[in-house]
Design a protein around this motif. Structure first.
Motif, PDB file in Angstrom:
ATOM      1  N   LYS A 170       0.834  -1.214   0.000  1.00 22.09           N
ATOM      2  CA  LYS A 170       0.000   0.000   0.000  1.00 22.09           C
ATOM      3  C   LYS A 170       0.867   1.262   0.000  1.00 22.09           C
ATOM      4  O   LYS A 170       0.569   2.248  -0.680  1.00 22.09           O
ATOM      5  CB  LYS A 170      -0.931   0.020   1.226  1.00 22.09           C
ATOM      6  N   ILE A 171       1.966   1.218   0.760  1.00 21.97           N
ATOM      7  CA  ILE A 171       2.892   2.355   0.817  1.00 21.97           C
ATOM      8  C   ILE A 171       3.536   2.566  -0.554  1.00 21.97           C
ATOM      9  O   ILE A 171       3.680   3.697  -1.028  1.00 21.97           O
ATOM     10  CB  ILE A 171       3.968   2.124   1.898  1.00 21.97           C
ATOM     11  N   LEU A 223       1.750   9.542  -5.694  1.00 20.49           N
ATOM     12  CA  LEU A 223       2.146  10.923  -5.365  1.00 20.49           C
ATOM     13  C   LEU A 223       3.232  11.440  -6.309  1.00 20.49           C
ATOM     14  O   LEU A 223       3.211  12.593  -6.729  1.00 20.49           O
ATOM     15  CB  LEU A 223       2.616  11.004  -3.914  1.00 20.49           C
ATOM     16  N   LEU A 224       4.186  10.571  -6.654  1.00 25.49           N
ATOM     17  CA  LEU A 224       5.245  10.954  -7.592  1.00 25.49           C
ATOM     18  C   LEU A 224       4.653  11.338  -8.947  1.00 25.49           C
ATOM     19  O   LEU A 224       5.005  12.355  -9.540  1.00 25.49           O
ATOM     20  CB  LEU A 224       6.224   9.788  -7.791  1.00 25.49           C
ATOM     21  N   GLY A 244       2.493  14.631  -8.694  1.00 26.01           N
ATOM     22  CA  GLY A 244       3.335  15.823  -8.580  1.00 26.01           C
ATOM     23  C   GLY A 244       3.975  16.203  -9.904  1.00 26.01           C
ATOM     24  O   GLY A 244       4.021  17.380 -10.292  1.00 26.01           O
ATOM     25  N   THR A 245       4.458  15.197 -10.632  1.00 24.00           N
ATOM     26  CA  THR A 245       5.068  15.448 -11.938  1.00 24.00           C
ATOM     27  C   THR A 245       4.054  15.982 -12.935  1.00 24.00           C
ATOM     28  O   THR A 245       4.329  16.914 -13.692  1.00 24.00           O
ATOM     29  CB  THR A 245       5.707  14.152 -12.481  1.00 24.00           C
ATOM     30  N   ALA A 246       2.863  15.392 -12.931  1.00 25.74           N
ATOM     31  CA  ALA A 246       1.806  15.821 -13.854  1.00 25.74           C
ATOM     32  C   ALA A 246       1.450  17.296 -13.626  1.00 25.74           C
ATOM     33  O   ALA A 246       1.324  18.071 -14.574  1.00 25.74           O
ATOM     34  CB  ALA A 246       0.567  14.934 -13.688  1.00 25.74           C
TER      35      ALA A 246
END
Length: 258
Positions: free
Chosen positions: A236-237, A244-245, A248-250
């Motif tokens: 899950k982590i 999130l990566l 954030g990039t998008a």
């Protein structure tokens, strides 16, 4: 190249490759924006979008070799999925990598932004029960997998990525492959994809070999370490970290485009 520039490139390659090995991506989703934005932020020479995509393509090739090698033991690698998706993505990535030389800088970034947005949306779709499936009971639609991989390959070849950052959510959400099998198998498929993208970039003279060599050394050191860490971290982590990566990039890419 100046010493501080070499160190910056090495750190970008090391951090990106560690994360890529951990979450099963080639690392372009992380390293593309880092290469594009960090050197000029520190007052160093800026790379163009074509140069960044060329460096990324070559670096991903080596990062994924190291990652797959770390996952070679156990039943993490789904060989049938690798054959179907790997063959399709290789053809698609070669077409995209070769055709990218005819595209503008804005066009390359636009394709990257669209890819990252689709991947971000897919990562936030609920994935109930995926990790309850035993590895030896995993099934999937072979032709759907091959078709999606071909489309991803074309788009990924354009931006010098190997497409794992969108392959991973497709494998989790659409094909229902367990997380750890997805991470290991996507690295193998990404390696195959990077062959086509790399050949396309080299033949159209989009690769800066000095910076690429520094990134490769960092990748070979960091990717296996990331893969080892990924085996120990809760699935899950891993999913949340990747989501999130990508998100954030998008957001960053679209802010620059608009």
């Amino acid at each position: 190249m100046e010493f501080d520039f070499i160190i910056t490139l090495f750190l970008v390659g090391f951090i990106g490759s560690f994360i890529s090995g951990m979450v099963g991506i080639g690392g372009s989703i992380i390293k593309y924006p880092m290469l594009l934005y960090i050197p000029p932020m520190l007052g160093m020479a800026a790379f163009s979008a074509h140069e960044v995509s060329g460096i990324s393509a070559v670096q991903v090739f080596f990062a994924t070799i190291a990652g797959v090698w770390a996952y070679r033991k156990g039943s993490y690698l789904n060989k049938t999925l690798i054959i179907y998706m790997g063959t399709s993505i290789l053809i698609g990535s070669f077409i995209g990598g070769y055709g990218s030389g005819m595209m503008s800088e804005g066009g390359v970034n636009l394709v990257y932004g669209i890819l990252a947005t689709i991947a971000a949306v897919l990562m936030f779709v609920p994935k109930k029960g995926v990790d309850d499936i035993p590895f030896d009971k995993v099934t999937f639609n072979k032709w759907l997998a091959a078709g999606l991989a071909f489309i991803v390959g074309i788009a990924a070849g354009i931006v010098g990525a190997a497409g794992a950052f969108i392959l991973v959510p497709i494998m989790l959400v659409v094909l229902k492959i367990p997380t750890r099998m997805t991470i290991a198998t996507s690295l193998a498929i990404t390696f195959i994809s990077s062959i086509g993208a790399t050949i396309g970039k080299i033949t159209t003279d989009q690769v800066l070999y000095g910076p690429a060599a520094i990134m490769i050394i960092a990748s070979l050191l960091a990717s296996p370490l990331g893969a080892k860490a990924g085996k120990k971290v809760n699935t899950k982590i891993l999913q949340v970290l990747l989501a999130l990566l990508i998100l954030g990039t998008a957001i960053k890419i679209w802010m620059d485009i608009l």
